[in-house]
Design a protein around this motif. Structure first.
Motif, PDB file in Angstrom:
ATOM      1  N   MET A 134       0.831  -1.217   0.027  1.00 25.64           N
ATOM      2  CA  MET A 134      -0.242  -0.023   0.016  1.00 25.64           C
ATOM      3  C   MET A 134       0.953   1.370  -0.076  1.00 25.64           C
ATOM      4  O   MET A 134       1.829   1.321   0.725  1.00 25.64           O
ATOM      5  CB  MET A 134      -0.939  -0.072   1.109  1.00 25.64           C
ATOM      6  CG  MET A 134      -1.944   0.927   1.029  1.00 25.64           C
ATOM      7  SD  MET A 134      -3.347   0.888   2.506  1.00 25.64           S
ATOM      8  CE  MET A 134      -3.660  -0.622   2.758  1.00 25.64           C
ATOM      9  N   THR A 135       0.621   2.104  -0.811  1.00 25.90           N
ATOM     10  CA  THR A 135       1.377   3.469  -1.134  1.00 25.90           C
ATOM     11  C   THR A 135       1.131   4.210   0.439  1.00 25.90           C
ATOM     12  O   THR A 135       0.166   4.090   1.186  1.00 25.90           O
ATOM     13  CB  THR A 135       0.904   4.261  -2.081  1.00 25.90           C
ATOM     14  OG1 THR A 135      -0.489   4.794  -1.782  1.00 25.90           O
ATOM     15  CG2 THR A 135       0.947   3.612  -3.461  1.00 25.90           C
ATOM     16  N   GLU A 136       2.070   5.256   0.515  1.00 26.17           N
ATOM     17  CA  GLU A 136       2.202   6.052   1.614  1.00 26.17           C
ATOM     18  C   GLU A 136       1.057   6.863   1.759  1.00 26.17           C
ATOM     19  O   GLU A 136       0.296   7.266   2.866  1.00 26.17           O
ATOM     20  CB  GLU A 136       3.278   7.013   1.633  1.00 26.17           C
ATOM     21  CG  GLU A 136       3.621   7.623   2.865  1.00 26.17           C
ATOM     22  CD  GLU A 136       3.752   6.913   4.068  1.00 26.17           C
ATOM     23  OE1 GLU A 136       3.438   6.996   5.324  1.00 26.17           O
ATOM     24  OE2 GLU A 136       4.661   5.822   3.893  1.00 26.17           O
ATOM     25  N   GLU A 137       0.489   7.338   0.832  1.00 24.83           N
ATOM     26  CA  GLU A 137      -0.871   8.130   0.472  1.00 24.83           C
ATOM     27  C   GLU A 137      -1.820   7.379   0.860  1.00 24.83           C
ATOM     28  O   GLU A 137      -2.894   8.002   1.725  1.00 24.83           O
ATOM     29  CB  GLU A 137      -1.068   8.487  -0.872  1.00 24.83           C
ATOM     30  CG  GLU A 137      -2.412   9.444  -1.452  1.00 24.83           C
ATOM     31  CD  GLU A 137      -2.792   9.471  -2.616  1.00 24.83           C
ATOM     32  OE1 GLU A 137      -3.299  10.576  -2.902  1.00 24.83           O
ATOM     33  OE2 GLU A 137      -2.070   8.738  -3.552  1.00 24.83           O
ATOM     34  N   LEU A 138      -2.081   6.064   0.380  1.00 22.85           N
ATOM     35  CA  LEU A 138      -3.357   5.083   1.009  1.00 22.85           C
ATOM     36  C   LEU A 138      -3.210   5.087   2.534  1.00 22.85           C
ATOM     37  O   LEU A 138      -4.231   5.075   3.087  1.00 22.85           O
ATOM     38  CB  LEU A 138      -3.360   3.937   0.275  1.00 22.85           C
ATOM     39  CG  LEU A 138      -3.662   4.017  -1.210  1.00 22.85           C
ATOM     40  CD1 LEU A 138      -3.889   2.501  -1.756  1.00 22.85           C
ATOM     41  CD2 LEU A 138      -5.085   4.709  -1.129  1.00 22.85           C
ATOM     42  N   LEU A 139      -1.967   4.643   3.106  1.00 26.59           N
ATOM     43  CA  LEU A 139      -1.903   4.576   4.566  1.00 26.59           C
ATOM     44  C   LEU A 139      -2.230   5.497   5.135  1.00 26.59           C
ATOM     45  O   LEU A 139      -2.985   5.476   6.360  1.00 26.59           O
ATOM     46  CB  LEU A 139      -0.499   4.247   4.625  1.00 26.59           C
ATOM     47  CG  LEU A 139      -0.007   2.937   4.557  1.00 26.59           C
ATOM     48  CD1 LEU A 139       1.705   2.616   4.624  1.00 26.59           C
ATOM     49  CD2 LEU A 139      -0.776   1.639   5.233  1.00 26.59           C
ATOM     50  N   GLU A 140      -2.079   6.875   4.602  1.00 29.05           N
ATOM     51  CA  GLU A 140      -2.507   8.192   5.291  1.00 29.05           C
ATOM     52  C   GLU A 140      -3.981   8.379   5.257  1.00 29.05           C
ATOM     53  O   GLU A 140      -4.575   8.614   6.353  1.00 29.05           O
ATOM     54  CB  GLU A 140      -1.837   9.436   4.741  1.00 29.05           C
ATOM     55  CG  GLU A 140      -0.284   9.821   4.984  1.00 29.05           C
ATOM     56  CD  GLU A 140      -0.054   9.810   6.524  1.00 29.05           C
ATOM     57  OE1 GLU A 140      -0.893  10.811   7.375  1.00 29.05           O
ATOM     58  OE2 GLU A 140       0.760   9.014   7.169  1.00 29.05           O
ATOM     59  N   ILE A 141      -4.665   8.212   4.236  1.00 26.50           N
ATOM     60  CA  ILE A 141      -5.917   8.049   3.897  1.00 26.50           C
ATOM     61  C   ILE A 141      -6.769   7.083   4.925  1.00 26.50           C
ATOM     62  O   ILE A 141      -7.633   7.279   5.573  1.00 26.50           O
ATOM     63  CB  ILE A 141      -6.485   7.690   2.408  1.00 26.50           C
ATOM     64  CG1 ILE A 141      -6.046   8.969   1.483  1.00 26.50           C
ATOM     65  CG2 ILE A 141      -7.943   7.713   2.451  1.00 26.50           C
ATOM     66  CD1 ILE A 141      -6.038   8.721   0.138  1.00 26.50           C
ATOM     67  N   ARG A 142      -5.987   5.892   5.109  1.00 31.64           N
ATOM     68  CA  ARG A 142      -6.519   4.906   5.878  1.00 31.64           C
ATOM     69  C   ARG A 142      -6.667   5.275   7.392  1.00 31.64           C
ATOM     70  O   ARG A 142      -7.516   5.044   7.994  1.00 31.64           O
ATOM     71  CB  ARG A 142      -5.956   3.604   5.691  1.00 31.64           C
ATOM     72  CG  ARG A 142      -6.577   2.410   6.583  1.00 31.64           C
ATOM     73  CD  ARG A 142      -5.778   1.077   6.154  1.00 31.64           C
ATOM     74  NE  ARG A 142      -6.062   0.101   7.067  1.00 31.64           N
ATOM     75  CZ  ARG A 142      -5.782  -1.128   6.815  1.00 31.64           C
ATOM     76  NH1 ARG A 142      -5.017  -1.607   5.628  1.00 31.64           N
ATOM     77  NH2 ARG A 142      -6.359  -2.168   7.594  1.00 31.64           N
ATOM     78  N   LYS A 143      -5.426   5.864   7.862  1.00 34.35           N
ATOM     79  CA  LYS A 143      -5.404   6.364   9.264  1.00 34.35           C
ATOM     80  C   LYS A 143      -6.201   7.416   9.544  1.00 34.35           C
ATOM     81  O   LYS A 143      -7.240   7.368  10.408  1.00 34.35           O
ATOM     82  CB  LYS A 143      -4.103   6.829   9.383  1.00 34.35           C
ATOM     83  CG  LYS A 143      -3.559   6.897  10.692  1.00 34.35           C
ATOM     84  CD  LYS A 143      -2.269   7.073  11.094  1.00 34.35           C
ATOM     85  CE  LYS A 143      -1.488   8.304  10.582  1.00 34.35           C
ATOM     86  NZ  LYS A 143      -0.252   8.347  10.802  1.00 34.35           N
ATOM     87  N   ASP A 144      -6.604   8.299   8.444  1.00 35.54           N
ATOM     88  CA  ASP A 144      -7.638   9.510   8.690  1.00 35.54           C
ATOM     89  C   ASP A 144      -9.109   8.908   8.808  1.00 35.54           C
ATOM     90  O   ASP A 144      -9.672   9.207   9.638  1.00 35.54           O
ATOM     91  CB  ASP A 144      -7.615  10.541   7.631  1.00 35.54           C
ATOM     92  CG  ASP A 144      -8.433  11.758   7.739  1.00 35.54           C
ATOM     93  OD1 ASP A 144      -8.191  12.442   8.991  1.00 35.54           O
ATOM     94  OD2 ASP A 144      -9.309  11.730   6.873  1.00 35.54           O
ATOM     95  N   LEU A 145      -9.231   7.970   7.720  1.00 42.20           N
ATOM     96  CA  LEU A 145     -10.786   7.381   7.754  1.00 42.20           C
ATOM     97  C   LEU A 145     -11.035   6.514   9.048  1.00 42.20           C
ATOM     98  O   LEU A 145     -12.168   6.545   9.579  1.00 42.20           O
ATOM     99  CB  LEU A 145     -10.819   6.339   6.497  1.00 42.20           C
ATOM    100  CG  LEU A 145     -11.060   7.049   5.305  1.00 42.20           C
ATOM    101  CD1 LEU A 145     -10.991   6.048   4.287  1.00 42.20           C
ATOM    102  CD2 LEU A 145     -12.142   7.902   5.259  1.00 42.20           C
ATOM    103  N   SER A 146      -9.865   5.942   9.656  1.00 49.68           N
ATOM    104  CA  SER A 146      -9.978   5.161  10.956  1.00 49.68           C
ATOM    105  C   SER A 146     -10.360   5.856  12.030  1.00 49.68           C
ATOM    106  O   SER A 146     -11.032   5.605  12.956  1.00 49.68           O
ATOM    107  CB  SER A 146      -8.930   4.069  11.005  1.00 49.68           C
ATOM    108  OG  SER A 146      -7.664   5.106  11.490  1.00 49.68           O
TER     109      SER A 146
END
Length: 188
Positions: free
Chosen positions: A1-13
């Motif tokens: 998973m890209t860094e961008e997706l990890l950041e989005i996932r963290k925000d959504l959680s």
């Protein structure tokens, strides 16, 4: 998973309820699997899958207010069936809060609830991934759709759209005309 997706996932959680986040991750990985099967863009599928329900953190009333504030026009069907609102609002948030500019990803988010005739491959992937992801409770026909989706995505879309239309009409609920159009298009 890209860094961008990890950041989005963290925000959504932080925003989504636990069950919604589990569903979201299920859709993301299901979309990724389908993208690999059908040779679609994996990053686009993961991104659209992760963001497909990004607007589902507020009440329906809050979602309607936000649409009005952001100038998002809702159809009569969307106003009558507020469960559909999060799709358009989600595409807006994906663009303006998460910086997603790719129209294909934004369209996949927009049409993940109703589908539409002649969907792109990515739109079909997100539509059906939302329907079949592993955390979904078993409903009539789900196993059949899961069984064929990796061989014939159009047939899976047709079956899912048909079951959705039948389920809503049998329950006396309103049916979005786009869902009917989706079913009719894929039921050739």
């Amino acid at each position: 998973m890209t860094e961008e997706l990890l950041e989005i996932r963290k925000d959504l959680s932080k925003k989504l309820k636990k069950e919604r986040m589990e569903h979201t991750v299920g859709v993301m990985y299901t979309a990724g699997s389908l993208a690999m099967c059908y040779h679609a863009d994996l990053q686009k599928a993961l991104t659209a899958g992760l963001l497909h329900d990004c607007a589902k953190y507020g009440s329906v009333k809050d979602q309607m207010k936000m649409c009005k504030k952001k100038g998002i026009t809702l159809t009569e069907s969307e106003q009558a069936m507020p469960a559909l609102i999060h799709a358009k609002l989600g595409a807006y948030l994906a663009r303006h809060e998460y910086g997603i500019k790719d129209p294909e990803i934004l369209d996949a988010i927009t049409y993940h609830t109703t589908g539409r005739p002649d969907m792109t491959l990515l739109e079909k992937i997100i539509y059906i991934a939302d329907y079949i992801e592993p955390n979904r409770k078993i409903i009539p026909g789900l196993e059949e759709i899961r069984g064929i989706v990796f061989q014939d995505i159009d047939r899976a879309v047709c079956l899912a759209a048909g079951r959705t239309v039948r389920y809503l009409s049998d329950g006396g609920k309103a049916v979005d005309p786009m869902s009917v159009s989706t079913y009719n298009f894929y039921n050739k």
